[in-house]
Design a protein around this motif. Structure first.
Motif, PDB file in Angstrom:
ATOM      1  N   HIS A 175      24.633 -42.780  38.613  1.00  0.00           N
ATOM      2  CA  HIS A 175      23.850 -43.888  39.177  1.00  0.00           C
ATOM      3  C   HIS A 175      24.218 -44.118  40.649  1.00  0.00           C
ATOM      4  CE1 HIS A 175      21.591 -45.308  35.717  1.00  0.00           C
ATOM      5  NE2 HIS A 175      22.648 -45.047  34.975  1.00  0.00           N
ATOM      6  N   TYR A 176      25.502 -44.008  40.975  1.00  0.00           N
ATOM      7  CA  TYR A 176      25.932 -44.182  42.369  1.00  0.00           C
ATOM      8  C   TYR A 176      25.391 -43.028  43.222  1.00  0.00           C
ATOM      9  CZ  TYR A 176      28.885 -44.980  46.457  1.00  0.00           C
ATOM     10  OH  TYR A 176      29.319 -45.208  47.737  1.00  0.00           O
ATOM     11  N   ALA A 177      25.510 -41.799  42.686  1.00  0.00           N
ATOM     12  CA  ALA A 177      25.030 -40.629  43.427  1.00  0.00           C
ATOM     13  C   ALA A 177      23.523 -40.727  43.667  1.00  0.00           C
ATOM     14  CB  ALA A 177      25.357 -39.357  42.655  1.00  0.00           C
ATOM     15  N   ALA A 178      22.782 -41.167  42.648  1.00  0.00           N
ATOM     16  CA  ALA A 178      21.326 -41.299  42.790  1.00  0.00           C
ATOM     17  C   ALA A 178      20.982 -42.323  43.867  1.00  0.00           C
ATOM     18  CB  ALA A 178      20.695 -41.691  41.462  1.00  0.00           C
ATOM     19  N   GLN A 179      21.706 -43.437  43.878  1.00  0.00           N
ATOM     20  CA  GLN A 179      21.447 -44.479  44.878  1.00  0.00           C
ATOM     21  C   GLN A 179      21.753 -43.950  46.280  1.00  0.00           C
ATOM     22  OE1 GLN A 179      23.816 -46.319  46.914  1.00  0.00           O
ATOM     23  NE2 GLN A 179      22.137 -47.503  47.810  1.00  0.00           N
ATOM     24  N   ARG A 180      22.836 -43.219  46.411  1.00  0.00           N
ATOM     25  CA  ARG A 180      23.234 -42.704  47.723  1.00  0.00           C
ATOM     26  C   ARG A 180      22.217 -41.691  48.252  1.00  0.00           C
ATOM     27  NH1 ARG A 180      27.492 -42.678  51.087  1.00  0.00           N
ATOM     28  NH2 ARG A 180      28.000 -40.771  52.225  1.00  0.00           N
ATOM     29  N   LEU A 181      21.698 -40.868  47.364  1.00  0.00           N
ATOM     30  CA  LEU A 181      20.747 -39.835  47.769  1.00  0.00           C
ATOM     31  C   LEU A 181      19.306 -40.345  47.849  1.00  0.00           C
ATOM     32  CD1 LEU A 181      22.222 -36.955  45.609  1.00  0.00           C
ATOM     33  CD2 LEU A 181      22.213 -37.034  48.103  1.00  0.00           C
ATOM     34  N   GLY A 182      19.081 -41.587  47.393  1.00  0.00           N
ATOM     35  CA  GLY A 182      17.726 -42.133  47.427  1.00  0.00           C
ATOM     36  C   GLY A 182      16.829 -41.557  46.354  1.00  0.00           C
ATOM     37  N   HIS A 183      17.434 -41.274  45.179  1.00  0.00           N
ATOM     38  CA  HIS A 183      16.705 -40.664  44.074  1.00  0.00           C
ATOM     39  C   HIS A 183      16.650 -41.589  42.868  1.00  0.00           C
ATOM     40  CE1 HIS A 183      15.675 -36.716  45.364  1.00  0.00           C
ATOM     41  NE2 HIS A 183      16.909 -36.304  45.554  1.00  0.00           N
ATOM     42  N   ASP A 184      15.688 -41.318  42.001  1.00  0.00           N
ATOM     43  CA  ASP A 184      15.705 -41.849  40.645  1.00  0.00           C
ATOM     44  C   ASP A 184      16.755 -41.046  39.869  1.00  0.00           C
ATOM     45  OD1 ASP A 184      14.496 -41.302  37.692  1.00  0.00           O
ATOM     46  OD2 ASP A 184      14.045 -43.344  38.333  1.00  0.00           O
ATOM     47  N   ILE A 185      17.404 -41.672  38.892  1.00  0.00           N
ATOM     48  CA  ILE A 185      18.463 -41.010  38.143  1.00  0.00           C
ATOM     49  C   ILE A 185      17.978 -39.735  37.456  1.00  0.00           C
ATOM     50  CG2 ILE A 185      18.053 -42.439  36.091  1.00  0.00           C
ATOM     51  CD1 ILE A 185      21.477 -41.167  37.281  1.00  0.00           C
ATOM     52  N   HIS A 186      16.725 -39.741  36.980  1.00  0.00           N
ATOM     53  CA  HIS A 186      16.185 -38.557  36.295  1.00  0.00           C
ATOM     54  C   HIS A 186      15.946 -37.416  37.285  1.00  0.00           C
ATOM     55  CE1 HIS A 186      15.824 -40.930  32.692  1.00  0.00           C
ATOM     56  NE2 HIS A 186      15.073 -41.826  33.329  1.00  0.00           N
ATOM     57  N   VAL A 187      15.531 -37.749  38.491  1.00  0.00           N
ATOM     58  CA  VAL A 187      15.352 -36.726  39.529  1.00  0.00           C
ATOM     59  C   VAL A 187      16.695 -36.114  39.882  1.00  0.00           C
ATOM     60  CG1 VAL A 187      14.609 -36.302  41.900  1.00  0.00           C
ATOM     61  CG2 VAL A 187      13.301 -37.861  40.450  1.00  0.00           C
ATOM     62  N   LEU A 188      17.733 -36.948  39.973  1.00  0.00           N
ATOM     63  CA  LEU A 188      19.074 -36.452  40.300  1.00  0.00           C
ATOM     64  C   LEU A 188      19.542 -35.433  39.270  1.00  0.00           C
ATOM     65  CD1 LEU A 188      21.684 -36.761  42.073  1.00  0.00           C
ATOM     66  CD2 LEU A 188      22.484 -38.317  40.302  1.00  0.00           C
ATOM     67  N   LYS A 189      19.327 -35.731  37.995  1.00  0.00           N
ATOM     68  CA  LYS A 189      19.755 -34.799  36.952  1.00  0.00           C
ATOM     69  C   LYS A 189      19.023 -33.465  37.084  1.00  0.00           C
ATOM     70  CE  LYS A 189      21.201 -38.294  33.592  1.00  0.00           C
ATOM     71  NZ  LYS A 189      22.610 -37.871  33.530  1.00  0.00           N
ATOM     72  N   GLY A 190      17.755 -33.530  37.498  1.00  0.00           N
ATOM     73  CA  GLY A 190      17.004 -32.300  37.727  1.00  0.00           C
ATOM     74  C   GLY A 190      17.598 -31.490  38.857  1.00  0.00           C
ATOM     75  N   ILE A 191      18.058 -32.169  39.907  1.00  0.00           N
ATOM     76  CA  ILE A 191      18.698 -31.491  41.035  1.00  0.00           C
ATOM     77  C   ILE A 191      19.987 -30.831  40.584  1.00  0.00           C
ATOM     78  CG2 ILE A 191      19.900 -31.876  43.238  1.00  0.00           C
ATOM     79  CD1 ILE A 191      17.839 -34.062  43.809  1.00  0.00           C
ATOM     80  N   TYR A 192      20.792 -31.548  39.779  1.00  0.00           N
ATOM     81  CA  TYR A 192      22.032 -30.974  39.260  1.00  0.00           C
ATOM     82  C   TYR A 192      21.760 -29.689  38.469  1.00  0.00           C
ATOM     83  CZ  TYR A 192      24.979 -35.024  40.456  1.00  0.00           C
ATOM     84  OH  TYR A 192      25.690 -35.981  41.126  1.00  0.00           O
ATOM     85  N   GLN A 193      20.652 -29.699  37.710  1.00  0.00           N
ATOM     86  CA  GLN A 193      20.310 -28.504  36.935  1.00  0.00           C
ATOM     87  C   GLN A 193      19.935 -27.349  37.859  1.00  0.00           C
ATOM     88  OE1 GLN A 193      17.265 -29.861  34.280  1.00  0.00           O
ATOM     89  NE2 GLN A 193      18.683 -30.873  32.885  1.00  0.00           N
ATOM     90  N   HIS A 194      19.168 -27.659  38.929  1.00  0.00           N
ATOM     91  CA  HIS A 194      18.803 -26.628  39.897  1.00  0.00           C
ATOM     92  C   HIS A 194      20.048 -26.035  40.555  1.00  0.00           C
ATOM     93  CE1 HIS A 194      14.552 -26.682  39.705  1.00  0.00           C
ATOM     94  NE2 HIS A 194      14.384 -27.889  40.186  1.00  0.00           N
TER      95      HIS A 194
END
Length: 364
Positions: free
Chosen positions: A314-333
């Protein structure tokens, strides 16, 4: 009210009044169906579209004219950069192939031939974008009769972004730090991407008053985006893009020194076009024999750094300006899987030498 008659072949035809032409002549649309029930239902549906002003008479409209009208109708609802992208697709790709055809003439064969031709010269991901836009354009005109509706579009290509190692990033950072001419500017831009995870458009929209020099924080509330009028500042698409983040003290000092080095202070920190910097960065990477990456990969580097430090999602998503679900997609990429890390943690914390299986204990 539609009039319906039975034809000599046994099918039924409805005649629906759809308006008048420029000379006042009545315009009619004919619907033919195998049964009276189907014909009535289709006529009622058309009359409903006319009543709700959703009906577009496309029988004699050429695709080029409709696409021009479609762009005009959707311009205000699209981001400036998205609109320009759609306009490019229409002018460069769709118009040469479909432009002179009437909408009523376009069928599945035309769509499949176009898709197959493009797959020979473009990536699967790019052709997929073509087809999604083309589908939207045709569905807005033809509704459920769109020739795209039953066509399977290409899948995305497997995307493997470059993940910088610490040594790779150090090589890039050291290279710009040692540059006596553009070092401070380049270092500031690169660290905003790699240490703060900012997007390119966000970096070049930053203004000096976005920095809190005492709290070491940065406000991100705009992004530089291309439009028909050139680059403009626009608000983020979602509330996730509006944020204030903590900045490392070293980067604050770099920005202070950069400001002092300027002969003229402008409102924006980096008053240059984002695309110009991307080209400049690509040339710098090549000429200095640095790790071959795109500028956007520096943002990926920050995402991977947050992950490796165990920063909560949640902190990482806020810092990057992402929704939490988008962040998880980035981690997978980026090939970063939280589940596999947890699996390995569990394996390492259960020592089979200390805790023998029950079956082995019974045998003894």
């Amino acid at each position: 009210m539609a009039s319906i008659k039975k034809l000599a072949n046994g099918s039924y035809q409805a005649t629906v009044f759809i308006g008048r032409d420029s000379k006042g002549k009545q315009l009619r649309k004919y619907i033919t169906k195998p049964t009276m029930k189907e014909c009535k239902a289709a006529a009622r549906e058309l009359e409903q579209e006319i009543e709700e002003k959703r009906f577009i008479n496309v029988d004699n409209v050429r695709m080029a004219a409709w696409m021009e009208k479609w762009l005009e109708l959707n311009k205000e609802s699209l981001a400036p950069s998205t609109f320009l992208g759609y306009k490019m697709y229409v002018e460069v790709h769709f118009n040469p192939y479909f432009g002179q055809l009437k909408l009523s003439q376009i069928n599945e064969i035309h769509i499949k031939e176009y898709m197959n031709a493009k797959l020979k010269e473009l990536s699967s991901t790019t052709v997929r974008k073509h087809m999604l836009i083309l589908r939207r354009i045709l569905e807005d005109a033809l509704k459920h009769k769109s020739p795209c509706k039953d066509i399977k579009i290409p899948n995305k290509d497997d995307y493997k972004p470059t993940v910088l190692s610490e040594d790779d990033f150090k090589a890039i950072h050291d290279s710009v730090k040692d540059d006596p001419v553009m070092g401070l500017r380049d270092e500031g831009v690169i660290l905003l991407a790699a240490w703060c995870g900012l997007r390119r458009g966000e970096i070049f929209a930053l203004k000096w008053d976005d920095i809190d020099w005492k709290k070491f924080t940065l406000r991100i509330d705009e992004s530089r985006s291309i439009s028909e009028e050139g680059y403009i500042d626009k608000k983020p698409k979602s509330k996730n893009g509006l944020r204030t983040i903590v900045v490392p003290e070293y980067l604050i000092r770099v920005l202070e020194l950069y400001r002092k080095s300027l002969k003229k202070i402008t409102e924006r920190i980096f008053p240059i076009r984002p695309d110009h910097f991307s080209s400049y960065f690509a040339k710098m990477v090549k000429t200095r024999n640095l790790p071959s990456i795109r500028f956007h990969d520096l943002r990926h580097y920050h995402a991977s750094w947050l992950y490796k430090q165990g920063i909560p999602d949640h902190y990482a998503a806020q810092r990057l300006g992402h929704d939490i679900h988008v962040l998880k997609g980035i981690y997978q990429h980026l090939d970063m899987d939280v589940k596999s890390d947890i699996d390995n943690l569990i394996r390492s914390n259960f020592d089979e030498k200390k805790d023998k299986p029950f079956a082995q204990t019974v045998e003894k």
